[in-house]
Design a protein around this motif. Structure first.
Motif, PDB file in Angstrom:
ATOM      1  N   LEU A 177       0.832  -1.208   0.000  1.00  0.00           N
ATOM      2  CA  LEU A 177       0.000   0.000   0.000  1.00  0.00           C
ATOM      3  C   LEU A 177       0.866   1.257   0.000  1.00  0.00           C
ATOM      4  O   LEU A 177       0.596   2.216  -0.719  1.00  0.00           O
ATOM      5  CB  LEU A 177      -0.928   0.013   1.216  1.00  0.00           C
ATOM      6  N   GLN A 178       1.910   1.231   0.818  1.00  0.00           N
ATOM      7  CA  GLN A 178       2.795   2.401   0.888  1.00  0.00           C
ATOM      8  C   GLN A 178       3.492   2.659  -0.442  1.00  0.00           C
ATOM      9  O   GLN A 178       3.712   3.804  -0.823  1.00  0.00           O
ATOM     10  CB  GLN A 178       3.842   2.208   1.984  1.00  0.00           C
ATOM     11  N   SER A 179       3.837   1.575  -1.123  1.00  0.00           N
ATOM     12  CA  SER A 179       4.558   1.731  -2.386  1.00  0.00           C
ATOM     13  C   SER A 179       3.691   2.404  -3.447  1.00  0.00           C
ATOM     14  O   SER A 179       4.154   2.756  -4.510  1.00  0.00           O
ATOM     15  CB  SER A 179       5.032   0.376  -2.904  1.00  0.00           C
ATOM     16  N   ARG A 180       2.393   2.558  -3.133  1.00  0.00           N
ATOM     17  CA  ARG A 180       1.504   3.257  -4.069  1.00  0.00           C
ATOM     18  C   ARG A 180       1.175   4.666  -3.570  1.00  0.00           C
ATOM     19  O   ARG A 180       0.329   5.337  -4.131  1.00  0.00           O
ATOM     20  CB  ARG A 180       0.218   2.462  -4.267  1.00  0.00           C
ATOM     21  N   GLY A 181       1.800   5.043  -2.456  1.00  0.00           N
ATOM     22  CA  GLY A 181       1.635   6.421  -1.997  1.00  0.00           C
ATOM     23  C   GLY A 181       0.811   6.585  -0.731  1.00  0.00           C
ATOM     24  O   GLY A 181       0.731   7.668  -0.177  1.00  0.00           O
ATOM     25  N   VAL A 182       0.183   5.492  -0.271  1.00  0.00           N
ATOM     26  CA  VAL A 182      -0.668   5.591   0.918  1.00  0.00           C
ATOM     27  C   VAL A 182       0.229   5.610   2.160  1.00  0.00           C
ATOM     28  O   VAL A 182       1.096   4.750   2.311  1.00  0.00           O
ATOM     29  CB  VAL A 182      -1.621   4.380   0.986  1.00  0.00           C
ATOM     30  N   ASP A 183       0.032   6.586   3.043  1.00  0.00           N
ATOM     31  CA  ASP A 183       0.936   6.628   4.191  1.00  0.00           C
ATOM     32  C   ASP A 183       0.631   5.500   5.174  1.00  0.00           C
ATOM     33  O   ASP A 183      -0.430   4.891   5.134  1.00  0.00           O
ATOM     34  CB  ASP A 183       0.952   8.006   4.870  1.00  0.00           C
ATOM     35  N   ALA A 194       8.478   4.857   2.053  1.00  0.00           N
ATOM     36  CA  ALA A 194       8.033   4.259   0.788  1.00  0.00           C
ATOM     37  C   ALA A 194       6.914   5.074   0.142  1.00  0.00           C
ATOM     38  O   ALA A 194       6.911   5.288  -1.077  1.00  0.00           O
ATOM     39  CB  ALA A 194       7.563   2.827   1.028  1.00  0.00           C
ATOM     40  N   ASP A 195       5.969   5.549   0.967  1.00  0.00           N
ATOM     41  CA  ASP A 195       4.843   6.291   0.385  1.00  0.00           C
ATOM     42  C   ASP A 195       5.284   7.645  -0.162  1.00  0.00           C
ATOM     43  O   ASP A 195       4.740   8.127  -1.167  1.00  0.00           O
ATOM     44  CB  ASP A 195       3.713   6.454   1.403  1.00  0.00           C
ATOM     45  N   ALA A 208       6.728   7.092  -3.551  1.00  0.00           N
ATOM     46  CA  ALA A 208       5.662   6.899  -4.543  1.00  0.00           C
ATOM     47  C   ALA A 208       5.084   8.245  -4.946  1.00  0.00           C
ATOM     48  O   ALA A 208       4.854   8.501  -6.133  1.00  0.00           O
ATOM     49  CB  ALA A 208       4.571   5.997  -3.968  1.00  0.00           C
ATOM     50  N   CYS A 209       4.888   9.104  -3.949  1.00  0.00           N
ATOM     51  CA  CYS A 209       4.319  10.425  -4.246  1.00  0.00           C
ATOM     52  C   CYS A 209       5.304  11.273  -5.048  1.00  0.00           C
ATOM     53  O   CYS A 209       4.904  12.174  -5.786  1.00  0.00           O
ATOM     54  CB  CYS A 209       3.907  11.136  -2.966  1.00  0.00           C
ATOM     55  N   PHE A 244      -8.464   0.826  -3.327  1.00  0.00           N
ATOM     56  CA  PHE A 244      -7.005   0.885  -3.284  1.00  0.00           C
ATOM     57  C   PHE A 244      -6.486   1.948  -4.260  1.00  0.00           C
ATOM     58  O   PHE A 244      -5.660   2.795  -3.913  1.00  0.00           O
ATOM     59  CB  PHE A 244      -6.486  -0.512  -3.637  1.00  0.00           C
ATOM     60  N   ALA A 260      -7.411   5.401  -2.917  1.00  0.00           N
ATOM     61  CA  ALA A 260      -6.567   5.811  -1.791  1.00  0.00           C
ATOM     62  C   ALA A 260      -5.190   6.245  -2.296  1.00  0.00           C
ATOM     63  O   ALA A 260      -4.621   7.235  -1.829  1.00  0.00           O
ATOM     64  CB  ALA A 260      -6.439   4.670  -0.788  1.00  0.00           C
ATOM     65  N   SER A 261      -4.650   5.502  -3.273  1.00  0.00           N
ATOM     66  CA  SER A 261      -3.333   5.826  -3.814  1.00  0.00           C
ATOM     67  C   SER A 261      -3.353   7.161  -4.544  1.00  0.00           C
ATOM     68  O   SER A 261      -2.493   8.018  -4.341  1.00  0.00           O
ATOM     69  CB  SER A 261      -2.866   4.745  -4.790  1.00  0.00           C
ATOM     70  N   ALA A 289      -3.819  10.060  -2.102  1.00  0.00           N
ATOM     71  CA  ALA A 289      -2.599  10.335  -1.334  1.00  0.00           C
ATOM     72  C   ALA A 289      -1.576  11.067  -2.202  1.00  0.00           C
ATOM     73  O   ALA A 289      -0.976  12.056  -1.785  1.00  0.00           O
ATOM     74  CB  ALA A 289      -2.017   9.034  -0.802  1.00  0.00           C
ATOM     75  N   GLN A 290      -1.391  10.571  -3.433  1.00  0.00           N
ATOM     76  CA  GLN A 290      -0.383  11.173  -4.301  1.00  0.00           C
ATOM     77  C   GLN A 290      -0.751  12.601  -4.696  1.00  0.00           C
ATOM     78  O   GLN A 290       0.093  13.484  -4.708  1.00  0.00           O
ATOM     79  CB  GLN A 290      -0.184  10.309  -5.552  1.00  0.00           C
ATOM     80  N   LEU A 314      -1.632   5.792 -12.024  1.00  0.00           N
ATOM     81  CA  LEU A 314      -0.826   6.666 -11.168  1.00  0.00           C
ATOM     82  C   LEU A 314       0.136   7.561 -11.950  1.00  0.00           C
ATOM     83  O   LEU A 314       0.656   8.535 -11.403  1.00  0.00           O
ATOM     84  CB  LEU A 314      -0.058   5.832 -10.128  1.00  0.00           C
TER      85      LEU A 314
END
Lengths: 420, 254
Positions: A371-377, B72-73, B76-77, B98, B101-102, B105-106, B162
């Motif tokens: 999940l984090q690797s897609r930007g979600v903290d 990591a997040d 991604a951002c 999912f 949410a991605s 966040a980005q 993304l």
């Protein structure tokens, strides 16, 4: 014996609810109760659930219960108990054909005689409070679904308790042969109160029951009740229990496969926070061949909360070709929370397929990273994962309108839980 | 776009990357090949910020920003995307939720307005179509019960949604049949642009028949030992990696 139980027995002597038809049975339960030892830490069935909180509860001060919210689009038939008394006004609504709802006090002799048989038959060593419900019984209803009838509107039984209230209610449901119905039991409340809702279901041959129990009582709202299901040949049960904890929350679920080719699915979700407690004892009796049971129990626990699960599947000697699965998964969000889980399989037949498992785990690091690797903290990812963990079971609920209603409540509850 | 300099990284106290250097300019497609255990997947994990992988030395910059200190997040951002070799199954969280949410966040991190649910759904449907996944997959749990090929296509779907600056594809071709391989390659090719770069990690030349790389590197024992054009991949396909043992000591970083 505890002071609380003594007071309870003294009050039972004065209880006149149910009157003559119940008097003999109540006497029987009273005798059993007098002989019952008060559970301590050494009593297996109550080992992790201390009852001392009851000692401080005296009850009596009755306020006014809150208004019951309708569930949008559900179009349910609502039966409301306020402080243990059935709100008869609700009976004036027109019921669909094939469904009848009768207050136990108003039932005919034959029905009362049948109902009386349900009393004094709950095993005291496991469920002392079934007996307490017998002797302090305040009100109850019988819900009958005629053979071959399908009731499309869900039947919702709501228990409402105002501050200081105590309620000992009984709901008896009979599904005739081939009948189909959905019953929702809902207990709300956060003020100091005590209830022992006992619901019993007789599911006749080929009948199908969709069942929900929402134990939404929190804080000081104490509840020790149970659901008992009797399945006749080819009967089917699909039940979902959702619970939040309180100072004392205990549910006993008993599923009895009384005929062949029965099917029971039981899913349970509980979310505990603070210093809450939730205790689920589920017992499945396979007394006949070719039955099937699937149980999925999931718990998320935070802070200093405590969860207890005891899941027993008992397969009798003649119950060949039974398939039974029991799965209990627990997600710990805090180092201080406590989970006590005990799956038990007792098998006396030699040609059965059974599986059971229990896991207690912290968050899945791989999934978090994904999940984090897609930007979600990270904290949002934790919330998503935990919610997903229980949402899997919500997705399985047959009534999706109810699932839609439930999700935001679970989300809200979950958002208040501390992830540490 | 991506500048990796003399990178050392270890996992469980074992040093895997031993002075890896790599420079990818905007719009370029680089392929990294190499024998098992060379550190190919580790490179992807270290760059994307997986826990348990510790950087012992060197630097990695994305668009001039040091990414090694980011979560990591945050990476991604910042525009980094890793298509996983083994995408994780997350039952109970729907694919669409999912993606939302991605994206939320980005976009929040980038200071852009969030997309509406309708806009996201529209994009997601188009992306599904492009990677040949039925629209129903959006409602299913993330990768839950997906076949190997479906998981890989779902990774590409996420990439399409993304719109990252740098895409790292970690063996996105493994376990794929020819049709699925083409879908993955088409997904990548459709995203090639002057301001987007790709790092393709693969065992085989096959994927590179469909995605033409600008540069090919050979990764062995934690560093790049040989670099060249697309012809290097063909050479490897023919000769294997046996030659590495003969002149392992002579390898130079790219």
């Amino acid at each position: 014996m505890s002071a609380w139980l003594e007071a309870c027995i003294a009050r039972a002597d004065d209880n006149t609810a149910g009157q003559s038809w119940l008097a003999a049975k109540r006497q029987e339960s009273l005798e059993l109760l007098r002989e019952s030892p008060w559970p301590t830490r050494k009593t297996e069935a109550w080992k992790y659930t201390p009852l001392r909180v009851l000692q401080g509860f005296s009850g009596g001060a009755v306020g006014s219960a809150a208004v019951v919210d309708k569930i949008d689009d559900l179009n349910s038939i609502d039966l409301v108990f306020v402080d243990g008394n059935f709100d008869t006004e609700q009976l004036s609504v027109e019921l669909p054909e094939g469904l009848s709802v009768t207050r136990l006090a108003d039932a005919d002799r034959a029905t009362q005689a049948w109902a009386a048989k349900r009393f004094a038959c709950i095993k005291p060593e496991r469920h002392l409070f079934g007996l307490v419900n017998d002797v302090l019984f305040s009100d109850g209803v019988i819900i009958d679904v005629a053979a071959g009838c399908t009731i499309h509107q869900p039947i919702r039984v709501v228990q409402q308790l105002s501050e200081g209230a105590e309620a000992h209610t009984r709901v008896l449901v009979r599904l005739g042969e081939g009948a189909k119905a959905a019953v929702i039991e809902q207990c709300d409340g956060n003020s100091e109160s005590f209830n022992t809702l006992v619901a019993e279901y007789q599911i006749s041959a080929k009948a199908e029951l969709e069942h929900y129990r929402f134990a939404f009582q929190v804080d000081k709202a104490m509840s020790v009740g149970g659901c008992h299901f009797d399945l006749a040949e080819r009967a089917q049960l699909n039940s979902t229990l959702v619970g939040f904890g309180s100072t004392l929350s205990r549910v006993d679920v008993d599923i009895h496969h009384g005929g062949e080719h029965t099917f029971a699915k039981f899913n349970a979700i509980y979310l505990l926070d603070g210093r809450e407690l939730f205790d689920l004892h589920a017992t499945v009796e396979h007394a006949n061949p070719n039955g099937r049971t699937i149980e999925n129990i999931r718990c998320i626990i935070a802070d200093h909360a405590k969860a207890v699960f005891n899941g027993r599947i008992h397969i009798h000697r003649d119950a060949q070709k039974v398939l039974a699965e029991l799965n209990n998964r627990n997600l710990l969000l805090s180092d201080h929370a406590e989970i006590n889980t005990k799956p038990e399989l007792e098998i006396y037949a030699d040609d059965v397929k059974c599986a059971h498992g229990a896991t207690i785990a912290a968050m899945d690091e791989q999934a978090l990273y994904y999940l984090q690797s897609r930007g979600v903290d990270r904290s949002k990812a934790q919330v998503m994962l935990s919610f997903g963990f229980i949402n899997e079971l919500v997705d399985q609920m047959p009534n999706q309108i109810l699932a839609e209603w439930l999700r935001p409540q679970l989300r809200q509850r979950f958002s208040q839980m501390e992830v540490s | 776009m991506l500048k990796v300099k003399d990178l050392y990284a270890s996992v469980e106290d074992k040093t895997i990357l031993k002075g890896l250097s790599l420079n990818i300019k905007a719009g370029e497609v680089h392929a990294i090949m190499g024998p098992n255990g060379a550190g190919k997947s580790t490179l992807g994990y270290v760059l994307s910020g997986r826990e348990g992988y510790s950087v012992e030395g060197g630097s990695a910059e994305l668009d001039g920003k040091d990414i090694l200190d980011m979560e990591a997040d945050e990476r991604a951002c910042a525009g980094l995307f890793l298509a996983f070799q083994y995408p994780v199954e997350i039952p109970g969280v729907s694919n669409l939720e999912f993606l939302k949410a991605s994206l939320d966040a980005q976009r929040k991190m980038q200071g852009v307005e969030p997309l509406t649910a309708t806009e996201i759904l529209k994009m997601a449907r188009a992306a599904c179509k492009q990677v040949h996944l039925p629209i129903e997959f959006l409602k299913r749990g993330v990768n839950e019960g997906f076949s190997g090929g479906e998981k890989k296509r779902n990774e590409i779907l996420q990439m399409l949604m993304l719109q990252p600056k740098l895409c790292i594809l970690d063996e996105s071709d493994s376990g794929l049949d020819i049709d699925a391989l083409q879908v993955v390659a088409e997904g990548v090719n459709s995203q090639r642009s002057p301001d987007r770069s790709f790092l393709i990690v693969t065992h085989y030349q096959r994927l590179l028949d469909y995605i033409k790389p600008d540069f090919v590197h050979v990764l062995a024992d934690g560093k790049i030992v040989k670099s060249g054009g697309p012809e290097l991949a063909l050479e490897l396909e023919e000769n294997g990696y046996g030659w590495l043992n003969d002149n392992a000591c002579e390898g130079q970083g790219a």
